[in-house]
Structure formats: structure tokens, C-alpha cells
Design a protein around this motif. Structure first.
Motif, PDB file in Angstrom:
ATOM      1  N   LEU B  47      87.063  66.033  15.705  1.00  0.00           N
ATOM      2  CA  LEU B  47      86.087  65.256  16.490  1.00  0.00           C
ATOM      3  C   LEU B  47      85.111  64.536  15.565  1.00  0.00           C
ATOM      4  O   LEU B  47      84.942  63.310  15.648  1.00  0.00           O
ATOM      5  N   CYS B  48      84.482  65.283  14.674  1.00  0.00           N
ATOM      6  CA  CYS B  48      83.431  64.700  13.846  1.00  0.00           C
ATOM      7  C   CYS B  48      83.997  63.665  12.885  1.00  0.00           C
ATOM      8  O   CYS B  48      83.414  62.598  12.681  1.00  0.00           O
ATOM      9  N   SER B  49      85.167  63.994  12.293  1.00  0.00           N
ATOM     10  CA  SER B  49      85.695  63.029  11.328  1.00  0.00           C
ATOM     11  C   SER B  49      86.187  61.765  12.026  1.00  0.00           C
ATOM     12  O   SER B  49      86.047  60.659  11.491  1.00  0.00           O
ATOM     13  N   CYS B  50      86.721  61.887  13.231  1.00  0.00           N
ATOM     14  CA  CYS B  50      87.185  60.694  13.952  1.00  0.00           C
ATOM     15  C   CYS B  50      85.998  59.822  14.376  1.00  0.00           C
ATOM     16  O   CYS B  50      86.054  58.586  14.272  1.00  0.00           O
ATOM     17  N   LEU B  51      84.929  60.481  14.839  1.00  0.00           N
ATOM     18  CA  LEU B  51      83.729  59.714  15.181  1.00  0.00           C
ATOM     19  C   LEU B  51      83.204  58.988  13.948  1.00  0.00           C
ATOM     20  O   LEU B  51      82.779  57.822  14.002  1.00  0.00           O
ATOM     21  N   PHE B  52      83.272  59.682  12.827  1.00  0.00           N
ATOM     22  CA  PHE B  52      82.803  59.114  11.564  1.00  0.00           C
ATOM     23  C   PHE B  52      83.642  57.889  11.187  1.00  0.00           C
ATOM     24  O   PHE B  52      83.109  56.840  10.817  1.00  0.00           O
ATOM     25  N   THR B  68      88.249  55.091   0.376  1.00  0.00           N
ATOM     26  CA  THR B  68      86.953  55.747   0.184  1.00  0.00           C
ATOM     27  C   THR B  68      86.456  56.296   1.519  1.00  0.00           C
ATOM     28  O   THR B  68      85.985  57.433   1.618  1.00  0.00           O
ATOM     29  N   ALA B  69      86.593  55.471   2.546  1.00  0.00           N
ATOM     30  CA  ALA B  69      86.158  55.893   3.882  1.00  0.00           C
ATOM     31  C   ALA B  69      86.954  57.115   4.331  1.00  0.00           C
ATOM     32  O   ALA B  69      86.401  58.065   4.902  1.00  0.00           O
ATOM     33  N   MET B  70      88.248  57.138   4.048  1.00  0.00           N
ATOM     34  CA  MET B  70      89.092  58.259   4.432  1.00  0.00           C
ATOM     35  C   MET B  70      88.643  59.531   3.717  1.00  0.00           C
ATOM     36  O   MET B  70      88.563  60.610   4.313  1.00  0.00           O
ATOM     37  N   PHE B  71      88.335  59.367   2.431  1.00  0.00           N
ATOM     38  CA  PHE B  71      87.894  60.529   1.668  1.00  0.00           C
ATOM     39  C   PHE B  71      86.614  61.112   2.271  1.00  0.00           C
ATOM     40  O   PHE B  71      86.480  62.321   2.463  1.00  0.00           O
ATOM     41  N   LEU B  72      85.698  60.195   2.608  1.00  0.00           N
ATOM     42  CA  LEU B  72      84.446  60.663   3.212  1.00  0.00           C
ATOM     43  C   LEU B  72      84.716  61.365   4.545  1.00  0.00           C
ATOM     44  O   LEU B  72      84.083  62.369   4.879  1.00  0.00           O
ATOM     45  N   ALA B  73      85.677  60.840   5.302  1.00  0.00           N
ATOM     46  CA  ALA B  73      86.001  61.459   6.594  1.00  0.00           C
ATOM     47  C   ALA B  73      86.538  62.873   6.391  1.00  0.00           C
ATOM     48  O   ALA B  73      86.231  63.786   7.169  1.00  0.00           O
ATOM     49  N   ILE B  74      87.319  63.047   5.326  1.00  0.00           N
ATOM     50  CA  ILE B  74      87.851  64.390   5.044  1.00  0.00           C
ATOM     51  C   ILE B  74      86.701  65.342   4.704  1.00  0.00           C
ATOM     52  O   ILE B  74      86.654  66.489   5.173  1.00  0.00           O
ATOM     53  N   VAL B  75      85.752  64.831   3.919  1.00  0.00           N
ATOM     54  CA  VAL B  75      84.584  65.657   3.582  1.00  0.00           C
ATOM     55  C   VAL B  75      83.828  66.036   4.860  1.00  0.00           C
ATOM     56  O   VAL B  75      83.421  67.186   5.045  1.00  0.00           O
ATOM     57  N   VAL B  76      83.665  65.061   5.750  1.00  0.00           N
ATOM     58  CA  VAL B  76      82.970  65.333   7.018  1.00  0.00           C
ATOM     59  C   VAL B  76      83.725  66.398   7.810  1.00  0.00           C
ATOM     60  O   VAL B  76      83.131  67.355   8.329  1.00  0.00           O
ATOM     61  N   ALA B  77      85.049  66.273   7.885  1.00  0.00           N
ATOM     62  CA  ALA B  77      85.857  67.259   8.630  1.00  0.00           C
ATOM     63  C   ALA B  77      85.662  68.647   8.039  1.00  0.00           C
ATOM     64  O   ALA B  77      85.469  69.632   8.766  1.00  0.00           O
ATOM     65  N   ILE B 129      89.145  58.894  21.129  1.00  0.00           N
ATOM     66  CA  ILE B 129      88.545  58.184  20.001  1.00  0.00           C
ATOM     67  C   ILE B 129      89.690  57.574  19.212  1.00  0.00           C
ATOM     68  O   ILE B 129      90.526  58.295  18.656  1.00  0.00           O
ATOM     69  N   LEU B 130      89.744  56.272  19.164  1.00  0.00           N
ATOM     70  CA  LEU B 130      90.841  55.619  18.459  1.00  0.00           C
ATOM     71  C   LEU B 130      90.653  55.750  16.958  1.00  0.00           C
ATOM     72  O   LEU B 130      89.547  55.654  16.436  1.00  0.00           O
ATOM     73  N   ILE B 131      91.756  55.980  16.282  1.00  0.00           N
ATOM     74  CA  ILE B 131      91.696  56.064  14.817  1.00  0.00           C
ATOM     75  C   ILE B 131      92.010  54.681  14.261  1.00  0.00           C
ATOM     76  O   ILE B 131      93.011  54.063  14.652  1.00  0.00           O
ATOM     77  N   PRO B 132      91.179  54.184  13.370  1.00  0.00           N
ATOM     78  CA  PRO B 132      91.427  52.844  12.813  1.00  0.00           C
ATOM     79  C   PRO B 132      92.771  52.801  12.082  1.00  0.00           C
ATOM     80  O   PRO B 132      93.174  53.774  11.445  1.00  0.00           O
ATOM     81  N   THR B 133      93.424  51.680  12.164  1.00  0.00           N
ATOM     82  CA  THR B 133      94.756  51.572  11.567  1.00  0.00           C
ATOM     83  C   THR B 133      94.708  51.564  10.041  1.00  0.00           C
ATOM     84  O   THR B 133      95.692  51.880   9.390  1.00  0.00           O
TER      85      THR B 133
END
Lengths: 533, 328
Positions: B47-52, B68-77, B129-133
Motif C-alpha cells: 500500500l505505502c510503496s504504491c501510494l509513494f 531511482t524512484a523504484m529504489f526509494l519505493a522499495i525503501v518505503v515498503a 492504485i495504479l502502478i506506473p508503467t
């Protein structure tokens, strides 16, 4: 110059319902072996746990080398070089010996465990003190004696010089006990100070320099061992004179109660049979003792007798009723003319109802449900009787009344009476509870396996008296024991077991401890046709 | 050939969340805490990483620097999963609560919370929550020429950063558990906490650490599942947290066995969904609703394997028992 390494002054420690230590003072000199003697539940372990930082005392101070110290947890104790071998070993079963020794003080290199040097040091220590271990063996696969050596090495590895041994000999064989005594002496000679908790007087006389006696949480006094003797010590410990030898009349055996024929039990440890073709009888009104060194098949024999394990051949009859009968395997040639023999294995409950009582070797595993209360444990063998249940509901008041009767009659001491959790009781009182339950159901055959293991002289005397009383009431008593003193004192007839076979039968009035020892060690055996008394 | 590449690629994709989450469960249980809350932890992490990821997509940072954005999302997850798992640690270590009940409570809380939060942010009724392509790694990302061969089909069909991290984390997990001081102490707490305590190991702290790590891995696993399952987060991870528990048990609480077990589970899962398009598999056309036969397959095989291996299976001895210093 103050020569005390440790002084525990006026220590008081309370638990709910009980004052375990009441104003106790204990002083430990450098390089001495100081015994701490007391009955089960006298507060010895509690006092040592206070010293090791597992408990915090309500009152009192601890001094190390004359300076007041606060020991909040085992880390503090370790920093003061205090080490302890616990009564129930604190070893992780699935770890190796080496891993257990280094746990908590692991050497590291770049963030990784550095086992190589640790191993070198452990091997060095083990050779220096003659503590034989295999550093790569997994704890659950090694003997109790080796586990204890691991515990000792744990202390040595940490450079501890104040060593606490909490009832170290309770789990050892006589040979291992001698070895341990020798090792303790060599530690003391090196200037290490040893606190040695025990209730075995022989051991105190053998190794200790001084002895502090506790009774019911109070300090009775500290004496020099060379100025005292066993009788004086036991009087201090129990508060009255103790008979080391049970007085009893000659046995008057009557009808055969237990008849074992050609019993064979397979072993779980190796491929051979643990019990090989054993036959004997026990009659009403006599105490027959099965003696032997631990691990010679006594445990497996008792398991087969009481129904915990399935024998592979043989027959057991209790009061004329077969409780075990293993049908022989069909012969190759067709013996069709013979009627087909059926295998009988009577369930444990039925054996119990038929008149068998069992005081098991492992009281915590088979004797008690540790998280039940004392009263629930006491009624465990008869809760289904109409006196204790109606339509499947337990009659609580009847159970309470029965428990209170037994507690009084057998002097079972506990913090909160019938509602005490069995786990919180001392070992001696746990044993008393089992003895009370098993004897009070009025059995025809009482199977008692090492009933006094780990108990103090007062409790031993008590249990021996109960066994003799059961015999005098016309019960058959089958005792299994590793203690030669007990074997000689209590029994009317002695059977010696060696490697699963009965190698001799003796009359305790005629034989000697030395002779029994030869048979137990396998050095001698009587011919197959045993002389029957 | 392309179907084989598809199957392999999809197997890896579904294996990653199972592997990560089962490893997470392993850390928690090896420290002595039964972690049944993995399902909930996955949901919170996803939830949190997808919102991010959505937020980064809206701000324009995501499309500009996708990895970079993906890496940050993993950190958030990882962080949100870990914080959520701390609730379990608090309940089971400090409050000495029953760990199964505590975990179940978290599992019930997580999907409800996910729906509420999704609605609050995206408006009533918007539960996905749609995941960006741009989150996928393609040939373009790595600057490789597009070719129609087996390897490229296998690698780039569905390639995400989580896959790389999963491999990396697996190695770290195995090393930490067996080769470090932390691992030794953690395992001792799950086996015999009294022994650990008597040599000065802080059992409470180690259990917190075990649960925290399981939350991190569980959170990342949640994100990995969402990436594998489709193009959007829908407030569920479809029981993968529980499946991961089965993988962990099947893997006997050991990293390498868990790797094998997760591969095994994922393979059968993919086999069932691709069963229609694999020519050599029998079709059972005369049986009604025959497609379910293959869907049942992973679970039936699991049961059989567990029956055959259960004798050797050995859970950490002290797991599930709150540690109490005073008890003998």
C-alpha cells in the motif's frame, strides 16, 4: 588484608507466598571449595541466582574483594568473573559445542564470526583440564556428562574465577562424579574459588573446605568440613537426626504379583536390543531392586513394563493377568496345528487400574503435568472415579479435600497449597506429590524408578520409609536404582542388570557393594541357571 | 520457445515475493516470535510503496528517474512493513500476548486500513492504485538492443528492481543467519531463550530485531507481489503471506531450503495458470470444470510433500512462547 573474594551479606529474597532467602550471609574465600548444603527448597539455588544476577534481592549487599557491587544481570556477573553451571543446563540443543561456548562472547572479524581461534582456545582449555569434548558435536547428540563439561568450559572460556556449581552431580554417573571432583580440586589449587551446591554429604566430606548450611531459607551456620561429620551436617540441614539406614524387619514374601518371562525390548539408540530375554518374579511383601549402571537397559525395561514402550518379545503377567504377551513370529515351517497366539498389550490406564503404580524416572516429563496445579496433579490417576466426577464434570470440592488430605499426610510443601502450580515447586516436593499419588491409590505393584534422585537426606529417608511401609502392607515393590547405598539399604532381593541382561541375583544381607560393583561393570556374571532363593 | 521463456519468467516473478516473505518469517520465528501477520505486513508495505510511486508519478520525478524512484519505493515498503511489524513485536514481547492472536488482529486490520487510505487519497470508490508503467526494467533502461530471442524474452518480460534486490537480500540473509554474531544470538533466542539470557544476550531486543527484519522483508515482498500480480494494488495480496508461511515451514526454517521451496511453489502456481497453453499436458476434457484440476495442483503437491517431509521438519523450539525471566 581481606581474603574474601565474595561476601553476600544479609540477603533477603521473597517470592509470592514464600521467603526463599531470609537474612543470609555467606563469605567465600579465595581458592576454597565452599559447599552450600540444604534440603530441597531451602533456598540454595535462589541464593546463587542472586549472586549470578538472575534475581534481585529485596535486602542485603554483595561485596567483591571488599567493594560493594550491584549485579543486575548475568553480564554484570560475568564482568566480575562469576560463572555458573546451572542445575538444568543452559545449552542450545541444536547448536554445536563450540557455538554454545562462545555464545554471548563471540569473537568477530570484520563483522563475521571468527570460530577458528575460539576453537583453538576451547581445545586448549579442554586438554589442560582434562575436560573431554568434541567441539563440533551437536548438544542434543551428546551425553549429559559431556554437556556438563561444556558448561564448565563456558566458564573457563570467559576466564571466570568464581565458579558456581548448582547440584552438578545429580545427573552424573559415579565415575563422572569422581572425575568432576578431581577437576574441582584442580580449579581450587589454581586459586579459583568454588561454590558447590549439593545435598549429598559424601561429596561435601570428599572435596569441600567449608560448608554453609541453609534450612527453610535461613542460614544455620558455616562450618569447617574437617571439624565436622555427616551426622552433624545432616542434623544442621534437617533439624533433627536422620537415619541413613532404614530400619526394617525381614521380608515375608507371599504370592507372585509380577511375573516377567523372556522379555526383550529393542533399543532406540542402537540396533541391538536394550533388554535381552529377561525373566524374574516379584512377590507380594518384598522389595526387589534392579541395580546397574545407567544405560544398561533399566529405562527400557521399565518403559515396557509400564506400557510406555512396546517390547519385541516376551510376556508380563500382573496378578495372573497377562498385561504383555508378544506372539512369536510365525515359524518358516507351517505350525498350523498350533492355535495362533495373539499379541496382548494392555493400555496404561488398564494396567494402572489392575494395580500397578509407577513413580517414573523423569518426574517432570512423565510424573507431573507441570502447568497444572498440585491438586490437579494429585488426582490425575483417579479423576474418573465416581468420588471425583459426576456426568463428566469434576467435583472440585472433593478434589480439594482429597488434595488437602494427601498434602497433610505426605507433608508436601508448596507456596500456595493445593492451587500451587507444580512447576513452581521444588524437586523434592514434586517427588513427594508423585509418591503420594501413586501410593495412595493402593497398588498391588509399586514400580519406583530412582525415586530419590536429586533429593536431600531428609526426603530420601522419608521415601525409603514409604517404600518399606508399602512392602509391609503386603505390596510388591519393584525398585530401580543407580545408587548402591539405596540398593543395599532398601531391597530384599537385588537383581543386577548389565547390557540388557540380568547377570546376577543377590541377597543384600550376604553380598557386598564391591561384589555388586563387579557384576554391574560386567566383570563377573552368574551362570544362566540362577540360584533362586 | 517463447512459451517456455514466459513460464520461467513468470515463475521467477512469483517466486520473488514468496522468497522474500518466507525469509522474513524465518527471521521472526528463529528469534522465537511466530509471525502470522506476514499477510498484513505485505499489504501495508505494498500500500505505502504504491501510494509513494503514484505520488512520484504525479510529481514528474518518477518518469524522469524511474529506477531511482523504484529504489526509494522499495525503501518505503521495507520501512512501513517494519514499523507495522513492530506492533506485533510490542504485543508479543512487551505485553506477552498470544502471538497467533496478535498476528491475526494485524491481518484483519491491514486490508481495511488499505481500503480506507486508498479512498481517502483517491476519492470514494477508487480502490485500486495504479502502478506506473515506468517501474519495469526494459531493454531500453539498460540500453540493450531489442532482439526476439529466448534470453531477452525470459529476462525482460517482467523484470523489476525487486528481483535484483531479492537475490541480494537472500545472500545477505543466509550469511547473517549463519556467519555473524547477530545470527547466532538470534537463533539461540528462538531455541532456548533462558540459555541466551544466562550468557547475557538480551532476548527482548533480539526478538524485536527478528520481527523488525521480517517486517522489512515482508514489506518488500508485498511490493514484489503487487508488481507480479498485475498493474495495480487492490488492497490484497491474495493469501501470499500465508503461502509464504507454508514455504517457510516446507523450507524447514533454513534459507537455502526456503529458496528451493519458493521456487517449487511458484513453479506449480505458474504451471496451473499456463496449463491451457502447454501442449503436452493432458486436458481432462470429459471432466466438468477441468481447469480447476491444475489450479488445485500446487496445494495438493504441497500437502503430499509436507506429509513426506514432516518428520524431518523442526521448528525453533521456543517459538510462540513469550519469554519470561522468572520461569524455571
Amino acid at each position: 588484608m581481606n581474603d574474601y573474594v565474595i561476601e553476600m551479606l544479609n540477603i533477603t529474597k521473597e517470592f509470592p507466598g514464600i521467603r526463599a532467602n531470609d537474612d543470609i550471609t555467606l563469605r567465600l574465600r579465595r581458592g576454597e571449595i565452599h559447599a552450600l548444603l540444604g534440603e530441597n527448597g531451602a533456598g540454595k539455588s535462589t541464593l546463587m541466582s542472586v549472586l549470578f544476577g538472575l534475581y534481585q534481592p529485596e535486602k542485603g549487599v554483595i561485596k567483591k574483594d571488599g567493594k560493594i557491587v550491584r549485579i543486575k544481570d548475568p553480564n554484570d556477573a560475568n564482568a566480575l568473573n562469576i560463572g555458573m553451571v546451572h542445575q538444568h543446563f543452559k545449552l542450545v540443543e541444536v547448536f554445536t559445542v563450540l557455538e554454545n561456548i562462545i555464545l554471548g562472547v563471540e569473537p568477530q572479524k570484520m563483522g563475521f564470526l571468527e570460530k577458528k581461534e575460539a576453537r583453538k582456545r576451547v581445545v586448549e582449555l579442554s586438554e589442560r583440564y582434562g575436560l573431554k569434548i568434541d567441539p563440533d558435536a551437536v548438544i542434543e547428540n551428546i551425553s549429559v556428562g559431556m554437556q556438563q563439561r561444556v558448561e564448565i568450559l563456558k566458564m573457563l572460556y570467559r576466564d571466570n574465577d568464581i565458579l558456581i556449581f548448582d547440584e552438578p552431580t545429580a545427573v552424573l554417573t559415579p565415575q563422572e562424579i569422581d572425575e568432576l571432583m578431581h577437576i574441582m580440586r584442580s580449579f581450587a589449587a589454581e586459586g579459583k574459588s568454588i561454590l558447590f551446591i549439593t545435598h549429598k554429604l559424601n561429596e561435601i566430606m570428599a572435596v569441600a573446605d567449608r560448608c554453609t548450611v541453609l534450612r527453610k531459607g535461613k542460614c544455620i551456620g558455616t562450618v569447617d568440613v574437617k571439624d565436622t561429620d555427616k551426622t552433624k551436617l545432616s542434623r544442621m540441614m534437617v533439624g533433627r537426626d536422620v537415619e541413613f539406614v532404614v530400619s526394617k524387619d525381614d521380608a515375608r514374601p507371599e504370592d507372585t504379583v509380577l511375573d516377567v518371562q523372556n522379555l526383550t525390548v529393542p533399543s532406540k539408540l542402537h540396533k541391538n536390543n536394550a533388554v535381552k530375554n529377561v525373566s524374574f518374579q516379584v512377590r507380594a511383601g518384598e522389595i526387589v531392586c534392579l541395580a546397574g549402571i545407567e544405560g544398561n537397559g533399566q529405562t527400557e525395561f521399565v518403559y515396557a513394563l509400564t506400557g510406555l514402550e512396546r517390547p519385541s518379545a516376551g510376556e508380563i503377567t500382573l496378578k495372573g493377568e497377562p498385561i504383555v504377551r508378544i506372539a512369536a513370529r510365525r515359524e518358516k515351517q507351517k505350525a498350523s496345528s498350533l492355535p495362533k497366539a495373539r499379541t496382548t498389550l494392555m493400555p496404561i490406564r488398564q494396567r494402572s487400574k489392575l494395580g500397578m503404580s509407577h513413580i517414573p524416572e523423569d518426574r517432570q516429563k512423565f510424573g507431573l503435568v507441570l502447568d497444572y496445579t498440585l491438586e490437579e496433579n494429585l488426582v490425575l490417576q483417579r479423576y474418573w472415579e465416581p468420588a471425583f466426577q459426576k456426568n463428566g464434570f469434576i467435583k472440585k470440592p472433593a478434589v480439594r479435600q482429597y488434595a488437602e488430605k494427601l498434602i497433610k499426610q505426605y507433608d508436601i510443601r508448596s507456596g500456595q497449597g493445593p492451587v500451587t502450580s507444580a512447576r513452581s515447586m521444588s524437586g523434592g516436593n514434586q517427588q513427594k506429590a508423585i509418591v503420594a499419588r501413586e501410593i495412595d491409590k493402593n497398588p498391588d505393584l509399586l514400580v519406583a524408578v530412582q525415586p530419590t534422585r536429586g533429593l536431600d537426606v531428609g526426603a530420601i529417608e522419608y521415601i525409603h520409609k514409604q517404600l518399606v511401609a508399602a512392602r509391609d502392607n503386603g505390596k510388591a515393590v519393584f525398585l530401580v536404582s543407580l545408587e548402591l547405598d539405596e540398593v543395599m539399604n532398601v531391597s530384599d532381593r537385588i537383581l543386577v542388570m548389565y547390557e540388557g541382561e540380568i547377570v546376577g541375583e543377590f541377597d543384600p544381607k550376604v553380598t557386598t557393594v564391591e561384589e555388586l560393583g563387579l557384576y554391574m561393570a560386567g566383570a563377573k556374571r552368574q551362570s544362566a541357571e540362577r540360584t533362586v532363593h | 520457445m517463447s512459451i517456455l521463456a514466459d513460464i520461467f519468467s513468470a515463475t521467477i516473478l512469483f517466486m520473488i515475493p514468496l522468497l522474500l516473505v518466507a525469509l522474513g518469517g524465518m527471521f521472526s520465528e528463529r528469534s522465537g516470535v511466530v509471525n502470522i501477520a506476514l499477510e498484513g505486513i505485505m499489504i501495508i508495505g505494498a500500500l505505502c510503496s504504491c501510494l509513494f510511486l503514484r505520488a512520484l508519478d504525479d510529481s514528474g520525478f518518477g518518469p524522469a528517474h524511474p529506477q531511482t524512484a523504484m529504489f526509494l519505493a522499495i525503501v518505503v515498503a521495507a520501512l512501513t512493513g517494519a514499523v507495522f511489524a513492530l506492533l506485533l513485536a510490542f504485543a508479543s514481547v512487551n505485553l506477552k500476548a498470544d502471538q497467533t492472536i496478535g498476528g491475526t488482529a494485524l491481518n484483519m486490520f491491514a486490508p481495511a486500513f488499505a481500503i480506507v487510505l486508498t479512498w481517502a487519497i483517491q476519492g470514494q470508490g477508487q480502490t485500486t492504485i495504479l502502478i506506473p508503467t515506468w517501474s519495469r526494467i526494459t531493454q531500453e533502461t539498460l540500453g540493450v538492443a531489442v532482439k526476439q530471442n529466448f534470453w531477452q524474452a525470459f529476462l525482460f518480460k517482467s523484470f523489476y528492481q525487486t528481483t535484483i534486490w531479492a537475490v541480494f537480500l537472500f545472500v545477505i540473509a543466509a550469511v547473517v543467519l549463519y556467519k555473524t554474531r547477530f545470527g547466532l544470538r538470534l537463533r539461540s533466542c528462538g531455541e532456548h531463550p533462558q540459555a541466551a539470557d544466562s550468557v547475557g544476550v538480551n532476548v527482548y531486543r533480539m526478538r524485536y530485531a527478528g520481527v523488525f527484519i521480517s517486517g522489512m522483508l515482508g514489506g518488500i515482498g508485498g511490493l514484489a507481489y503487487t508488481l507480479a500480480a498485475g498493474s495495480a494494488f487492490q488492497s490484497t495480496v491474495a493469501g501470499y503471506g500465508f503461502l509464504a508461511l507454508a514455504v517457510m515451514i516446507f523450507g524447514n526454517w533454513k534459507p537455502l531450503n526456503i529458496l528451493g521451496a519458493s521456487l517449487f511453489f511458484a513453479l506449480f502456481k505458474i504451471l496451473s495458470s499456463y496449463s491451457g497453453s502447454i501442449p503436452f499436458l493432458p486436458k481432462f476434457e470429459n471432466i466438468k470444470a477441468s481447469e480447476y484440476i491444475y489450479l488445485m495442483l500446487p496445494y495438493i503437491v504441497t500437502m503430499i510433500v509436507l506429509i513426506l517431509t514432516s518428520k524431518k521438519s523442526r521448528a525453533p523450539k521456543a517459538e510462540g512462547i513469550p519469554y519470561d525471566k522468572g520461569r524455571r
